[in-house]
Design a protein around this motif. Sequence first.
Motif, PDB file in Angstrom:
ATOM      1  N   ALA A   3       0.834  -1.206   0.000  1.00  0.00           N
ATOM      2  CA  ALA A   3       0.000   0.000   0.000  1.00  0.00           C
ATOM      3  C   ALA A   3       0.866   1.252   0.000  1.00  0.00           C
ATOM      4  CB  ALA A   3      -0.927  -0.009   1.210  1.00  0.00           C
ATOM      5  N   LEU A   4       1.909   1.229   0.806  1.00  0.00           N
ATOM      6  CA  LEU A   4       2.841   2.359   0.886  1.00  0.00           C
ATOM      7  C   LEU A   4       3.442   2.654  -0.483  1.00  0.00           C
ATOM      8  CD1 LEU A   4       4.539   4.073   3.168  1.00  0.00           C
ATOM      9  CD2 LEU A   4       6.302   2.387   2.661  1.00  0.00           C
ATOM     10  N   LEU A   5       3.905   1.611  -1.160  1.00  0.00           N
ATOM     11  CA  LEU A   5       4.584   1.776  -2.445  1.00  0.00           C
ATOM     12  C   LEU A   5       3.634   2.190  -3.563  1.00  0.00           C
ATOM     13  CD1 LEU A   5       6.954  -1.304  -2.208  1.00  0.00           C
ATOM     14  CD2 LEU A   5       7.663   1.094  -2.270  1.00  0.00           C
ATOM     15  N   LEU A   6       2.347   1.979  -3.359  1.00  0.00           N
ATOM     16  CA  LEU A   6       1.359   2.392  -4.360  1.00  0.00           C
ATOM     17  C   LEU A   6       0.694   3.712  -3.978  1.00  0.00           C
ATOM     18  CD1 LEU A   6      -0.263  -1.077  -5.129  1.00  0.00           C
ATOM     19  CD2 LEU A   6       1.110   0.309  -6.697  1.00  0.00           C
ATOM     20  N   ASP A   7       1.199   4.351  -2.912  1.00  0.00           N
ATOM     21  CA  ASP A   7       0.586   5.586  -2.414  1.00  0.00           C
ATOM     22  C   ASP A   7      -0.908   5.383  -2.175  1.00  0.00           C
ATOM     23  OD1 ASP A   7       2.590   7.366  -1.936  1.00  0.00           O
ATOM     24  OD2 ASP A   7       2.578   8.252  -3.937  1.00  0.00           O
ATOM     25  N   ALA A   8      -1.265   4.192  -1.709  1.00  0.00           N
ATOM     26  CA  ALA A   8      -2.658   3.860  -1.425  1.00  0.00           C
ATOM     27  C   ALA A   8      -2.899   3.916   0.077  1.00  0.00           C
ATOM     28  CB  ALA A   8      -2.990   2.464  -1.952  1.00  0.00           C
ATOM     29  N   GLU A   9      -4.145   4.059   0.461  1.00  0.00           N
ATOM     30  CA  GLU A   9      -4.479   4.067   1.882  1.00  0.00           C
ATOM     31  C   GLU A   9      -4.586   2.630   2.380  1.00  0.00           C
ATOM     32  OE1 GLU A   9      -7.766   5.853   5.038  1.00  0.00           O
ATOM     33  OE2 GLU A   9      -7.988   6.211   2.881  1.00  0.00           O
ATOM     34  N   PHE A  10      -3.872   2.328   3.438  1.00  0.00           N
ATOM     35  CA  PHE A  10      -3.878   0.991   4.022  1.00  0.00           C
ATOM     36  C   PHE A  10      -5.031   0.874   5.006  1.00  0.00           C
ATOM     37  CE2 PHE A  10      -2.158  -1.860   7.472  1.00  0.00           C
ATOM     38  CZ  PHE A  10      -2.280  -3.039   6.757  1.00  0.00           C
ATOM     39  N   VAL A  11      -5.877  -0.140   4.810  1.00  0.00           N
ATOM     40  CA  VAL A  11      -6.979  -0.404   5.735  1.00  0.00           C
ATOM     41  C   VAL A  11      -6.949  -1.891   6.100  1.00  0.00           C
ATOM     42  CG1 VAL A  11      -8.409   1.464   4.832  1.00  0.00           C
ATOM     43  CG2 VAL A  11      -8.640  -0.817   3.874  1.00  0.00           C
ATOM     44  N   VAL A  12      -7.776  -2.273   7.067  1.00  0.00           N
ATOM     45  CA  VAL A  12      -7.715  -3.629   7.614  1.00  0.00           C
ATOM     46  C   VAL A  12      -9.086  -4.289   7.588  1.00  0.00           C
ATOM     47  CG1 VAL A  12      -7.200  -4.995   9.676  1.00  0.00           C
ATOM     48  CG2 VAL A  12      -5.746  -3.055   9.067  1.00  0.00           C
ATOM     49  N   GLU A  13      -9.104  -5.553   7.157  1.00  0.00           N
ATOM     50  CA  GLU A  13     -10.299  -6.402   7.214  1.00  0.00           C
ATOM     51  C   GLU A  13      -9.982  -7.658   8.029  1.00  0.00           C
ATOM     52  OE1 GLU A  13     -13.071  -6.668   3.564  1.00  0.00           O
ATOM     53  OE2 GLU A  13     -11.065  -6.520   2.704  1.00  0.00           O
ATOM     54  N   TRP A  14      -9.372  -7.510   9.178  1.00  0.00           N
ATOM     55  CA  TRP A  14      -8.964  -8.641  10.021  1.00  0.00           C
ATOM     56  C   TRP A  14     -10.086  -8.915  11.015  1.00  0.00           C
ATOM     57  CZ3 TRP A  14      -3.327  -9.130  12.190  1.00  0.00           C
ATOM     58  CH2 TRP A  14      -3.210 -10.306  12.936  1.00  0.00           C
ATOM     59  N   THR A  15     -10.905  -9.913  10.718  1.00  0.00           N
ATOM     60  CA  THR A  15     -12.065 -10.210  11.564  1.00  0.00           C
ATOM     61  C   THR A  15     -12.062 -11.628  12.120  1.00  0.00           C
ATOM     62  OG1 THR A  15     -13.355 -10.873   9.616  1.00  0.00           O
ATOM     63  CG2 THR A  15     -13.512  -8.567  10.313  1.00  0.00           C
ATOM     64  N   SER A  16     -11.056 -12.427  11.792  1.00  0.00           N
ATOM     65  CA  SER A  16     -11.020 -13.820  12.241  1.00  0.00           C
ATOM     66  C   SER A  16      -9.749 -14.096  13.049  1.00  0.00           C
ATOM     67  CB  SER A  16     -11.055 -14.756  11.025  1.00  0.00           C
ATOM     68  OG  SER A  16     -10.944 -16.104  11.403  1.00  0.00           O
ATOM     69  N   ASN A  37      10.518  -4.125  -6.395  1.00  0.00           N
ATOM     70  CA  ASN A  37       9.725  -4.121  -7.626  1.00  0.00           C
ATOM     71  C   ASN A  37      10.186  -2.993  -8.550  1.00  0.00           C
ATOM     72  OD1 ASN A  37       7.312  -3.132  -9.323  1.00  0.00           O
ATOM     73  ND2 ASN A  37       6.620  -5.135  -8.615  1.00  0.00           N
ATOM     74  N   GLU A  38      10.483  -3.341  -9.781  1.00  0.00           N
ATOM     75  CA  GLU A  38      11.060  -2.375 -10.718  1.00  0.00           C
ATOM     76  C   GLU A  38      10.110  -1.241 -11.075  1.00  0.00           C
ATOM     77  OE1 GLU A  38      10.242  -4.672 -14.931  1.00  0.00           O
ATOM     78  OE2 GLU A  38      11.852  -5.425 -13.648  1.00  0.00           O
ATOM     79  N   HIS A  39       8.813  -1.437 -10.869  1.00  0.00           N
ATOM     80  CA  HIS A  39       7.837  -0.395 -11.188  1.00  0.00           C
ATOM     81  C   HIS A  39       7.537   0.518  -9.996  1.00  0.00           C
ATOM     82  CE1 HIS A  39       6.981  -2.384 -15.012  1.00  0.00           C
ATOM     83  NE2 HIS A  39       6.918  -3.520 -14.342  1.00  0.00           N
ATOM     84  N   LEU A  40       8.083   0.187  -8.828  1.00  0.00           N
ATOM     85  CA  LEU A  40       7.763   0.942  -7.614  1.00  0.00           C
ATOM     86  C   LEU A  40       8.997   1.573  -6.974  1.00  0.00           C
ATOM     87  CD1 LEU A  40       5.283  -1.655  -6.041  1.00  0.00           C
ATOM     88  CD2 LEU A  40       4.711   0.379  -7.387  1.00  0.00           C
ATOM     89  N   VAL A  41      10.099   1.554  -7.692  1.00  0.00           N
ATOM     90  CA  VAL A  41      11.357   2.068  -7.147  1.00  0.00           C
ATOM     91  C   VAL A  41      11.245   3.537  -6.765  1.00  0.00           C
ATOM     92  CG1 VAL A  41      13.763   2.572  -7.706  1.00  0.00           C
ATOM     93  CG2 VAL A  41      12.774   0.380  -8.350  1.00  0.00           C
ATOM     94  N   ASP A  42      10.506   4.310  -7.550  1.00  0.00           N
ATOM     95  CA  ASP A  42      10.415   5.745  -7.279  1.00  0.00           C
ATOM     96  C   ASP A  42       9.778   6.024  -5.925  1.00  0.00           C
ATOM     97  OD1 ASP A  42       8.060   4.655  -8.333  1.00  0.00           O
ATOM     98  OD2 ASP A  42       7.357   6.585  -9.105  1.00  0.00           O
ATOM     99  N   ILE A  43       8.734   5.266  -5.580  1.00  0.00           N
ATOM    100  CA  ILE A  43       8.087   5.480  -4.285  1.00  0.00           C
ATOM    101  C   ILE A  43       8.962   4.942  -3.161  1.00  0.00           C
ATOM    102  CG2 ILE A  43       6.012   5.103  -2.913  1.00  0.00           C
ATOM    103  CD1 ILE A  43       5.579   6.829  -5.349  1.00  0.00           C
ATOM    104  N   GLY A  44       9.664   3.850  -3.422  1.00  0.00           N
ATOM    105  CA  GLY A  44      10.601   3.339  -2.427  1.00  0.00           C
ATOM    106  C   GLY A  44      11.660   4.373  -2.094  1.00  0.00           C
ATOM    107  N   ASP A  45      12.125   5.096  -3.118  1.00  0.00           N
ATOM    108  CA  ASP A  45      13.102   6.166  -2.895  1.00  0.00           C
ATOM    109  C   ASP A  45      12.477   7.319  -2.121  1.00  0.00           C
ATOM    110  OD1 ASP A  45      14.997   4.720  -4.253  1.00  0.00           O
ATOM    111  OD2 ASP A  45      14.723   5.789  -6.155  1.00  0.00           O
ATOM    112  N   LYS A  46      11.224   7.613  -2.421  1.00  0.00           N
ATOM    113  CA  LYS A  46      10.521   8.697  -1.723  1.00  0.00           C
ATOM    114  C   LYS A  46      10.496   8.447  -0.218  1.00  0.00           C
ATOM    115  CE  LYS A  46       5.744  10.329  -1.107  1.00  0.00           C
ATOM    116  NZ  LYS A  46       4.354  10.234  -1.635  1.00  0.00           N
ATOM    117  N   TYR A  47      10.272   7.198   0.175  1.00  0.00           N
ATOM    118  CA  TYR A  47      10.213   6.837   1.592  1.00  0.00           C
ATOM    119  C   TYR A  47      11.557   6.347   2.138  1.00  0.00           C
ATOM    120  CZ  TYR A  47       5.129   7.204   1.395  1.00  0.00           C
ATOM    121  OH  TYR A  47       3.838   7.675   1.263  1.00  0.00           O
ATOM    122  N   SER A  48      12.591   6.390   1.308  1.00  0.00           N
ATOM    123  CA  SER A  48      13.941   5.961   1.721  1.00  0.00           C
ATOM    124  C   SER A  48      13.918   4.566   2.340  1.00  0.00           C
ATOM    125  CB  SER A  48      14.535   6.969   2.721  1.00  0.00           C
ATOM    126  OG  SER A  48      14.618   8.255   2.158  1.00  0.00           O
TER     127      SER A  48
END
Length: 230
Positions: free
Chosen positions: A95-108, A182-193
């Motif tokens: 989620a971090l690498l996709l700049d997406a919001e992380f949410v949880v569906e842990w019910t079990s 992941n070769e397509h997510l390197v830019d975001i990985g760099d953003k977050y160091s």
Amino acid sequence: MPTTPKTLVRHSIPFLLLLFCATRSETRSYLRLHANGSETHSLKEKGDDLFALYRGTILANDSKRKKIAYTCGSGDLCGGVGDRLKGFASTFVLALLLDAEFVVEWTSPVPIDSFFKMPVMTNGEGLRKSAKNATTWSLIDAHSSSMELKKLRMSNFRELWRSNDFISIHLNGAVWNHFVMNEHLVDIGDKYSLNRFSKRQLFEVVMKYYFSTPMPALQNFVVREAAKFR
């Protein structure tokens, strides 16, 4: 009979003890034994910086942001406590690498927010139902397949989920380092160091951030149970 935190605790003793110990005592013991004070402080600072930047990113244009959920419900192949925590951490990093919001569906076996005060939305099921274009992605026991791990480093997840606004992730492996590579997510990985963290350090900061605050019912229960062994 209505379900209360007290009854949930009583019927989930093995799960609670393992989860509580895995996320608090074990991590603290590891840091004490394997790092000196300055290194521990440095890791804390790096973790604080990471989550501060992530929170700022999520708050910007939040209403249109894609949501990625760690999903573990009744009938799902979540694995044991260790598998769940690894899947949780791996899903967060994705989620971090996709700049997406992380949410949880842990019910079990019970909703995770019955026992931990989590700094994340835990109503993933409701968000999924209200999403315009939700999808599901599963990868179970990926650690046993080198081909699957290679796919994690090569797949274009941005393109795969371009039209989806909610993705439920079923994942039980410690594969966050493959997402980082992941070769397509390197830019975001760099953003977050993310290259500042070892694989284990990244797991530790995720666990500390999300599982450091037990709800009173869990905290009181663990204190009582621990007293029996003194």
